[in-house]
Design an enzyme around this catalytic site. Structure first.
Site, PDB file in Angstrom:
ATOM      1  N   GLY A 163      -7.262  -8.901  11.764  1.00 14.41           N
ATOM      2  CA  GLY A 163      -8.049 -10.123  11.934  1.00 14.41           C
ATOM      3  C   GLY A 163      -9.412  -9.794  12.534  1.00 14.41           C
ATOM      4  O   GLY A 163      -9.495  -9.026  13.500  1.00 14.41           O
ATOM      5  N   MET A 196      -1.663  -5.248  15.192  1.00 12.92           N
ATOM      6  CA  MET A 196      -0.427  -5.180  15.984  1.00 12.92           C
ATOM      7  C   MET A 196       0.170  -3.774  16.127  1.00 12.92           C
ATOM      8  O   MET A 196       1.292  -3.653  16.586  1.00 12.92           O
ATOM      9  CB  MET A 196       0.625  -6.125  15.354  1.00 12.92           C
ATOM     10  CG  MET A 196       0.182  -7.577  15.339  1.00 12.92           C
ATOM     11  SD  MET A 196       1.308  -8.682  14.460  1.00 12.92           S
ATOM     12  CE  MET A 196       2.783  -8.552  15.459  1.00 12.92           C
ATOM     13  N   GLU A 197      -0.543  -2.735  15.709  1.00  8.97           N
ATOM     14  CA  GLU A 197       0.074  -1.399  15.719  1.00  8.97           C
ATOM     15  C   GLU A 197      -0.841  -0.255  16.170  1.00  8.97           C
ATOM     16  O   GLU A 197      -0.368   0.708  16.807  1.00  8.97           O
ATOM     17  CB  GLU A 197       0.598  -1.029  14.302  1.00  8.97           C
ATOM     18  CG  GLU A 197       1.650  -1.945  13.722  1.00  8.97           C
ATOM     19  CD  GLU A 197       1.067  -3.147  12.977  1.00  8.97           C
ATOM     20  OE1 GLU A 197      -0.166  -3.147  12.723  1.00  8.97           O
ATOM     21  OE2 GLU A 197       1.793  -4.088  12.665  1.00  8.97           O
ATOM     22  N   ILE A 207      -2.795 -13.124  16.017  1.00  8.71           N
ATOM     23  CA  ILE A 207      -3.811 -14.005  16.604  1.00  8.71           C
ATOM     24  C   ILE A 207      -4.345 -14.948  15.523  1.00  8.71           C
ATOM     25  O   ILE A 207      -4.937 -14.503  14.537  1.00  8.71           O
ATOM     26  CB  ILE A 207      -4.985 -13.189  17.199  1.00  8.71           C
ATOM     27  CG1 ILE A 207      -4.482 -12.080  18.128  1.00  8.71           C
ATOM     28  CG2 ILE A 207      -5.990 -14.118  17.881  1.00  8.71           C
ATOM     29  CD1 ILE A 207      -4.004 -12.496  19.474  1.00  8.71           C
ATOM     30  N   GLU A 231       0.842  -1.199   0.000  1.00  7.65           N
ATOM     31  CA  GLU A 231       0.000   0.000   0.000  1.00  7.65           C
ATOM     32  C   GLU A 231       0.877   1.248   0.000  1.00  7.65           C
ATOM     33  O   GLU A 231       0.530   2.253  -0.626  1.00  7.65           O
ATOM     34  CB  GLU A 231      -1.001   0.002   1.160  1.00  7.65           C
ATOM     35  CG  GLU A 231      -0.368   0.099   2.509  1.00  7.65           C
ATOM     36  CD  GLU A 231      -1.340  -0.064   3.650  1.00  7.65           C
ATOM     37  OE1 GLU A 231      -2.547   0.095   3.455  1.00  7.65           O
ATOM     38  OE2 GLU A 231      -0.869  -0.373   4.749  1.00  7.65           O
ATOM     39  N   ASP A 255      -8.331 -11.659   7.616  1.00  8.05           N
ATOM     40  CA  ASP A 255      -8.463 -13.021   8.143  1.00  8.05           C
ATOM     41  C   ASP A 255      -9.426 -13.001   9.320  1.00  8.05           C
ATOM     42  O   ASP A 255      -9.825 -11.941   9.788  1.00  8.05           O
ATOM     43  CB  ASP A 255      -7.087 -13.558   8.578  1.00  8.05           C
ATOM     44  CG  ASP A 255      -6.442 -12.677   9.634  1.00  8.05           C
ATOM     45  OD1 ASP A 255      -5.621 -11.824   9.268  1.00  8.05           O
ATOM     46  OD2 ASP A 255      -6.791 -12.801  10.813  1.00  8.05           O
TER      47      ASP A 255
HETATM   48  N1  SAH Z   1       2.015  -8.796   5.407  1.00  5.77           N
HETATM   49  C1  SAH Z   1       2.894  -9.818   5.954  1.00  5.77           C
HETATM   50  C2  SAH Z   1       2.331 -10.434   7.184  1.00  5.77           C
HETATM   51  C3  SAH Z   1       2.269  -9.494   8.249  1.00  5.77           C
HETATM   52  S1  SAH Z   1       1.439 -10.108   9.570  1.00  5.77           S
HETATM   53  C4  SAH Z   1       3.148 -10.847   4.929  1.00  5.77           C
HETATM   54  O1  SAH Z   1       2.752 -10.599   3.827  1.00  5.77           O
HETATM   55  O2  SAH Z   1       3.731 -11.844   5.225  1.00  5.77           O
HETATM   56  C5  SAH Z   1       1.370  -8.774  10.581  1.00  5.77           C
HETATM   57  C6  SAH Z   1       0.475  -7.659  10.097  1.00  5.77           C
HETATM   58  O3  SAH Z   1      -0.865  -8.099   9.919  1.00  5.77           O
HETATM   59  C7  SAH Z   1       0.449  -6.592  11.130  1.00  5.77           C
HETATM   60  O4  SAH Z   1       0.418  -5.341  10.491  1.00  5.77           O
HETATM   61  C8  SAH Z   1      -0.873  -6.822  11.877  1.00  5.77           C
HETATM   62  O5  SAH Z   1      -1.372  -5.604  12.348  1.00  5.77           O
HETATM   63  C9  SAH Z   1      -1.772  -7.433  10.820  1.00  5.77           C
HETATM   64  N2  SAH Z   1      -2.707  -8.501  11.184  1.00  5.77           N
HETATM   65  C10 SAH Z   1      -3.560  -9.075  10.280  1.00  5.77           C
HETATM   66  N3  SAH Z   1      -4.256 -10.071  10.839  1.00  5.77           N
HETATM   67  C11 SAH Z   1      -3.852 -10.154  12.131  1.00  5.77           C
HETATM   68  C12 SAH Z   1      -4.190 -11.036  13.210  1.00  5.77           C
HETATM   69  N4  SAH Z   1      -5.072 -12.030  13.051  1.00  5.77           N
HETATM   70  N5  SAH Z   1      -3.570 -10.847  14.405  1.00  5.77           N
HETATM   71  C13 SAH Z   1      -2.682  -9.843  14.563  1.00  5.77           C
HETATM   72  N6  SAH Z   1      -2.300  -8.996  13.568  1.00  5.77           N
HETATM   73  C14 SAH Z   1      -2.873  -9.143  12.358  1.00  5.77           C
END
Ligand code: SAH
Length: 252
Positions: free
Chosen positions: A78, A195-196, A174, A12, A219
């Protein structure tokens, strides 16, 4: 007004940069800060990396070094609320750090930030409304020309919606329904987990500037959370958040 736009997805940030003019770039603390104009606004765009520390450090640099007056955080999250589907957009009206617990201290509640006395960082109504309208406008007017129909179908994104509510942040991806259920029972009204966001909201609070957090659901925070995650962020979520922020900038 100068706006700091932080994203948790490389893809993005790349989309934002493609649309910027008068661009200049600086590296600080392992982050690349791109200054310029986007939709007529002065902005600084940066990939925050993941987790609360990474996001807070980036937010502080944006405020201290780049003099931004407002922060926008975008990314994926998520789903926690049962009615949310992959592709829905969540706008935070309140953010909490779900892994903060110093309740062993007298007069301190679970989730309360020590010494600050705040658990929920609230977003001003005006910014919640602007962000909600911007995301809705993107979905109604831009989505079908922005992301191919077969891509949406391949990720089961049919009628994405915009939801406003509580977002919880912590240094944990999670993907376990038992942990997700516990969070939902501890935090009534919880929409999604990431996470932020609440870390950035704390930095903004401490510097008395507004902060908007917008997330696309990637997700359902269960065992399938990692399936096609990366492809979804590239093909769908990055367009949703970038498109919504462009609409938001036009309205500021
Ligand atoms: N984009 C990365 C994966 C990052 S995972 C890749 O392509 O491999 C971590 C990011 O996903 C963080 O920015 C977090 O805020 C977000 N995120 C999405 N689903 C989440 C979940 N179930 N639990 C925690 N963070 C999640």
């Amino acid at each position: 007004m100068k706006i700091g736009i932080m994203g948790a997805m490389h893809e993005e940030i790349a989309l934002f940069r493609d649309s910027m003019v008068d661009v200049s770039t600086q590296i600080r603390g392992m982050r690349e800060y791109t200054s310029g104009k986007l939709a007529g606004c002065d902005v600084v765009v940066v990939f925050s990396r993941w987790g609360k520390v990474a996001a807070s450090a980036t937010a502080t640099t944006l405020i201290e070094r780049f003099d931004v007056d407002m922060l926008i955080f975008t990314g994926v999250a998520g789903a926690m609320a049962a009615e949310l589907e992959v592709g829905d957009i969540v706008i935070a009206d309140s953010l909490i750090q779900h892994d903060m617990d110093v309740s062993f201290l007298p007069n301190t509640k679970k989730f309360e930030i020590p010494l600050l006395g705040v658990s929920n960082f609230t977003v001003d109504d005006i910014y919640v409304q602007l962000a909600q309208s911007a995301a809705q406008s993107y979905l109604t007017n831009d989505l079908r020309t922005n992301v191919p129909e077969n891509t949406l179908v391949s990720f089961n994104v049919t009628e994405p919606k915009v939801v406003v509510g509580l977002i919880a942040s912590g240094d944990q991806f999670i993907a376990d329904p038992a942990i997700a259920d516990k969070l939902c029972s501890q935090l009534p009204g919880l929409q999604c987990v990431e996470m932020e966001g609440a870390a950035v909201a704390q930095v903004a609070y401490e510097h008395s500037i507004p902060c908007i957090v917008m997330r696309t659901i990637s997700d359902k925070a269960d065992h399938s959370a990692a399936v096609d995650f990366q492809q979804f962020t590239i093909d769908v979520a990055s367009h949703f958040t970038c498109g919504s922020v462009m609409r938001l900038l036009e309205s500021l």
